[in-house]
Design an enzyme around this catalytic site. Structure first.
Site, PDB file in Angstrom:
ATOM      1  N   TYR A 129      16.152  30.611   7.518  1.00 43.06           N
ATOM      2  CA  TYR A 129      14.953  31.387   7.837  1.00 43.06           C
ATOM      3  C   TYR A 129      14.817  31.559   9.343  1.00 43.06           C
ATOM      4  O   TYR A 129      15.045  30.634  10.112  1.00 43.06           O
ATOM      5  CB  TYR A 129      13.702  30.655   7.319  1.00 43.06           C
ATOM      6  CG  TYR A 129      13.521  30.755   5.818  1.00 43.06           C
ATOM      7  CD1 TYR A 129      13.380  31.976   5.186  1.00 43.06           C
ATOM      8  CD2 TYR A 129      13.471  29.596   5.047  1.00 43.06           C
ATOM      9  CE1 TYR A 129      13.199  32.053   3.806  1.00 43.06           C
ATOM     10  CE2 TYR A 129      13.286  29.660   3.679  1.00 43.06           C
ATOM     11  CZ  TYR A 129      13.151  30.897   3.057  1.00 43.06           C
ATOM     12  OH  TYR A 129      12.967  30.969   1.709  1.00 43.06           O
ATOM     13  N   LYS A 179       0.834  -1.213   0.000  1.00 41.14           N
ATOM     14  CA  LYS A 179       0.000   0.000   0.000  1.00 41.14           C
ATOM     15  C   LYS A 179       0.864   1.257   0.000  1.00 41.14           C
ATOM     16  O   LYS A 179       2.052   1.199   0.332  1.00 41.14           O
ATOM     17  CB  LYS A 179      -0.938  -0.016   1.208  1.00 41.14           C
ATOM     18  CG  LYS A 179      -0.235  -0.014   2.551  1.00 41.14           C
ATOM     19  CD  LYS A 179      -1.194  -0.408   3.678  1.00 41.14           C
ATOM     20  CE  LYS A 179      -0.482  -0.330   5.018  1.00 41.14           C
ATOM     21  NZ  LYS A 179      -1.219  -1.044   6.075  1.00 41.14           N
ATOM     22  N   HIS A 186      -6.796  -7.880  12.063  1.00 41.17           N
ATOM     23  CA  HIS A 186      -5.532  -7.126  12.113  1.00 41.17           C
ATOM     24  C   HIS A 186      -5.145  -6.890  13.567  1.00 41.17           C
ATOM     25  O   HIS A 186      -5.961  -6.413  14.352  1.00 41.17           O
ATOM     26  CB  HIS A 186      -5.709  -5.798  11.371  1.00 41.17           C
ATOM     27  CG  HIS A 186      -4.425  -5.071  11.092  1.00 41.17           C
ATOM     28  ND1 HIS A 186      -3.292  -5.714  10.624  1.00 41.17           N
ATOM     29  CD2 HIS A 186      -4.096  -3.759  11.200  1.00 41.17           C
ATOM     30  CE1 HIS A 186      -2.321  -4.805  10.460  1.00 41.17           C
ATOM     31  NE2 HIS A 186      -2.784  -3.628  10.806  1.00 41.17           N
ATOM     32  N   CYS A 189      14.686  24.272   4.954  1.00 44.67           N
ATOM     33  CA  CYS A 189      13.882  25.025   3.975  1.00 44.67           C
ATOM     34  C   CYS A 189      13.054  24.057   3.133  1.00 44.67           C
ATOM     35  O   CYS A 189      13.166  22.850   3.277  1.00 44.67           O
ATOM     36  CB  CYS A 189      14.784  25.828   3.036  1.00 44.67           C
ATOM     37  SG  CYS A 189      16.017  26.846   3.836  1.00 44.67           S
ATOM     38  N   MET A 190      12.261  24.593   2.239  1.00 42.65           N
ATOM     39  CA  MET A 190      11.435  23.737   1.381  1.00 42.65           C
ATOM     40  C   MET A 190      12.298  22.811   0.521  1.00 42.65           C
ATOM     41  O   MET A 190      12.005  21.623   0.369  1.00 42.65           O
ATOM     42  CB  MET A 190      10.546  24.598   0.483  1.00 42.65           C
ATOM     43  CG  MET A 190       9.522  23.798  -0.298  1.00 42.65           C
ATOM     44  SD  MET A 190       8.529  24.813  -1.400  1.00 42.65           S
ATOM     45  CE  MET A 190       7.542  25.766  -0.261  1.00 42.65           C
ATOM     46  N   ASP A 191      13.394  23.364  -0.025  1.00 43.32           N
ATOM     47  CA  ASP A 191      14.200  22.609  -0.991  1.00 43.32           C
ATOM     48  C   ASP A 191      15.647  22.434  -0.570  1.00 43.32           C
ATOM     49  O   ASP A 191      16.405  21.766  -1.274  1.00 43.32           O
ATOM     50  CB  ASP A 191      14.201  23.325  -2.344  1.00 43.32           C
ATOM     51  CG  ASP A 191      12.827  23.815  -2.725  1.00 43.32           C
ATOM     52  OD1 ASP A 191      11.926  22.971  -2.814  1.00 43.32           O
ATOM     53  OD2 ASP A 191      12.646  25.037  -2.891  1.00 43.32           O
ATOM     54  N   ARG A 203     -11.034  -0.390  13.823  1.00 43.02           N
ATOM     55  CA  ARG A 203     -10.848   0.401  12.602  1.00 43.02           C
ATOM     56  C   ARG A 203     -11.944  -0.035  11.633  1.00 43.02           C
ATOM     57  O   ARG A 203     -13.024   0.530  11.642  1.00 43.02           O
ATOM     58  CB  ARG A 203      -9.433   0.182  12.047  1.00 43.02           C
ATOM     59  CG  ARG A 203      -9.089   1.111  10.909  1.00 43.02           C
ATOM     60  CD  ARG A 203      -7.597   1.137  10.588  1.00 43.02           C
ATOM     61  NE  ARG A 203      -7.068  -0.149  10.129  1.00 43.02           N
ATOM     62  CZ  ARG A 203      -5.809  -0.318   9.717  1.00 43.02           C
ATOM     63  NH1 ARG A 203      -4.969   0.704   9.708  1.00 43.02           N
ATOM     64  NH2 ARG A 203      -5.379  -1.508   9.320  1.00 43.02           N
ATOM     65  N   ARG A 231       0.609 -11.302   6.441  1.00 39.98           N
ATOM     66  CA  ARG A 231       0.666 -10.038   5.691  1.00 39.98           C
ATOM     67  C   ARG A 231       1.888  -9.246   6.151  1.00 39.98           C
ATOM     68  O   ARG A 231       1.921  -8.746   7.266  1.00 39.98           O
ATOM     69  CB  ARG A 231      -0.599  -9.199   5.946  1.00 39.98           C
ATOM     70  CG  ARG A 231      -1.899  -9.877   5.537  1.00 39.98           C
ATOM     71  CD  ARG A 231      -3.083  -8.907   5.652  1.00 39.98           C
ATOM     72  NE  ARG A 231      -3.206  -8.316   6.969  1.00 39.98           N
ATOM     73  CZ  ARG A 231      -3.892  -8.836   7.982  1.00 39.98           C
ATOM     74  NH1 ARG A 231      -4.543  -9.985   7.824  1.00 39.98           N
ATOM     75  NH2 ARG A 231      -3.944  -8.216   9.142  1.00 39.98           N
TER      76      ARG A 231
END
Ligand SMILES: *Cc1c(COP(=O)(O)O)cnc(C)c1O
Length: 370
Positions: A249, A34, A158, A295-297, A129, A210
């Site tokens: 930042y 999954k 499960h 930072c983002m990148d 669940r 599983r």
């Protein structure tokens, strides 16, 4: 790949892990792929687990199941999560097995001409669940689905605490065994174990396990598995900064002395979340602290000695263990790897050779027409 930030998945190690787990449990293996195989690339991981003898693949939704079908997988395929009864024709057409998990679902499915639909009865034994909560609901749904021509191939539950609670797990198993006995049906698939239970939980009833996270070597009860996944980047800039200089930042870090700082092309948009500030990555034999806000990148780290540009940096792998990273971040390895974004190139080792995943969006498209 032009930006040097990647996740490596050693499919040979994946295959070895599946073989090992199959040997340990002596049952059929349902490989849980999954969420794009926990972020590792479902079609790639599928090749390896199938070669290693997995008997069935499992995913979370009809969308994920259809993606595997579109990639050419024709074998046994089970959805673990909820489905919409409206989609019964799609499930039948693609020979996808689905869980029956509540009275409303069963009542709606029998209205949709479900003859030929492959069903696994899902029993809730304590996780709360999805799954039938009472024997009455389970029996009633079983009867009506069978009557409507569904192929009732499996039954499962499960475990929610197989990593630490033997008493609760045994209690869940006892409830599951009662449910199997109640229905008195010849099930082809009887399954309750997740990765951890696959190693320690022994029972005379189930015939399949599983496995999800253990495919990637993570298991509370055995250290015999290999560690197939690692994440890397490379240094894009190195500089010296003076005492009192700030980084990033909001200037959250101040150099105490003359320091060597490297910049990395990885950030929170890659799944390297801001909580990594203050943690360590591995570079040229050094454990280097992430300094300043991620930072983002991009991210800055402090080095003990200067390194050339393009020096490799390990985010997790042989030196910085994924499990330690998860503990530092107050989470679990599953969450870290699932959050590694699509921007991070996946590279694979398969039959000893390296393969690189082509990012589909680097291929020409005309999606934006003006
Ligand atoms: C995710 C999942 C698994 C696999 O769990 P792991 O702990 O990764 O082995 C098994 N069964 C169900 C129903 C799941 O949702």
């Amino acid at each position: 790949m032009y930006r040097n930030t990647w996740m490596e998945v050693n499919l040979d190690a994946v295959a070895d892990n599946v073989r090992k787990l199959k040997e340990i449990c002596g049952k059929k293996i349902i490989a849980v792929l999954k969420a794009d195989a926990y972020g590792c690339g479902d079609s790639h991981v599928a090749r390896a687990v199938l070669e290693a003898g997995a008997d069935m693949l499992a995913v979370s939704s009809l969308d994920e199941a259809l993606m595997l079908r579109n990639e050419g997988y024709e074998g046994e395929l089970l959805i673990l999560g909820a489905t919409d009864p409206e989609d019964v024709p799609v499930m039948i057409e693609n020979s996808i097995s689905v869980p029956a998990y509540c009275p409303e679902w069963a009542d709606a499915v029998v209205q949709k001409n479900p003859a030929g639909l492959k069903v696994h009865m899902k029993v809730d034994t304590g996780m709360n669940r999805i799954g039938f909560k009472t024997p009455e609901d389970l029996q009633k749904a079983f009867n009506e689905l069978k009557e409507a021509g569904c192929l009732i191939e499996g039954i499962f539950t499960h475990f929610c605490c197989a990593d630490f609670d033997e008493v609760f797990t045994n209690m869940q198993y006892d409830r599951f065994a009662d449910a199997v006995e109640l229905l008195g049906h010849e099930f082809k698939w009887i399954h309750c174990d997740n990765s951890d239970a696959t190693v320690w939980f022994k029972d005379p009833l189930s015939n399949a396990c599983r496995i999800g996270i253990s495919i990637y070597g993570i298991n509370t009860y055995t250290d015999e598995l290999r560690h197939p996944i690692s994440m890397h980047t490379t240094v894009t800039m190195v500089k010296e900064i003076m005492p009192g200089e700030k980084i990033g930042y909001s200037s959250t870090y101040t150099a105490k002395k003359k320091e060597i700082i490297a910049t990395l092309p990885v950030g929170y948009a890659d799944g390297f979340i801001r909580a990594n500030k203050g943690r360590k990555v591995w570079c040229d034999g050094m454990e280097c602290e992430v300094v300043g806000n991620v930072c983002m990148d991009q991210t800055m780290i402090r080095l003990e000695h200067a390194v050339p540009l393009n020096t490799p940096v390990e985010i997790f792998g042989p030196h910085i263990h994924l499990e330690d990273m998860a503990a530092d971040l107050n989470t679990i390895p599953y969450e870290i790897i699932c959050l590694i974004s699509g921007r991070v190139t996946r590279t694979y080792i398969w039959h000893g050779r390296e393969e690189q995943e082509e990012n589909a969006r680097l291929l020409k498209s005309t999606a934006i027409e003006v």
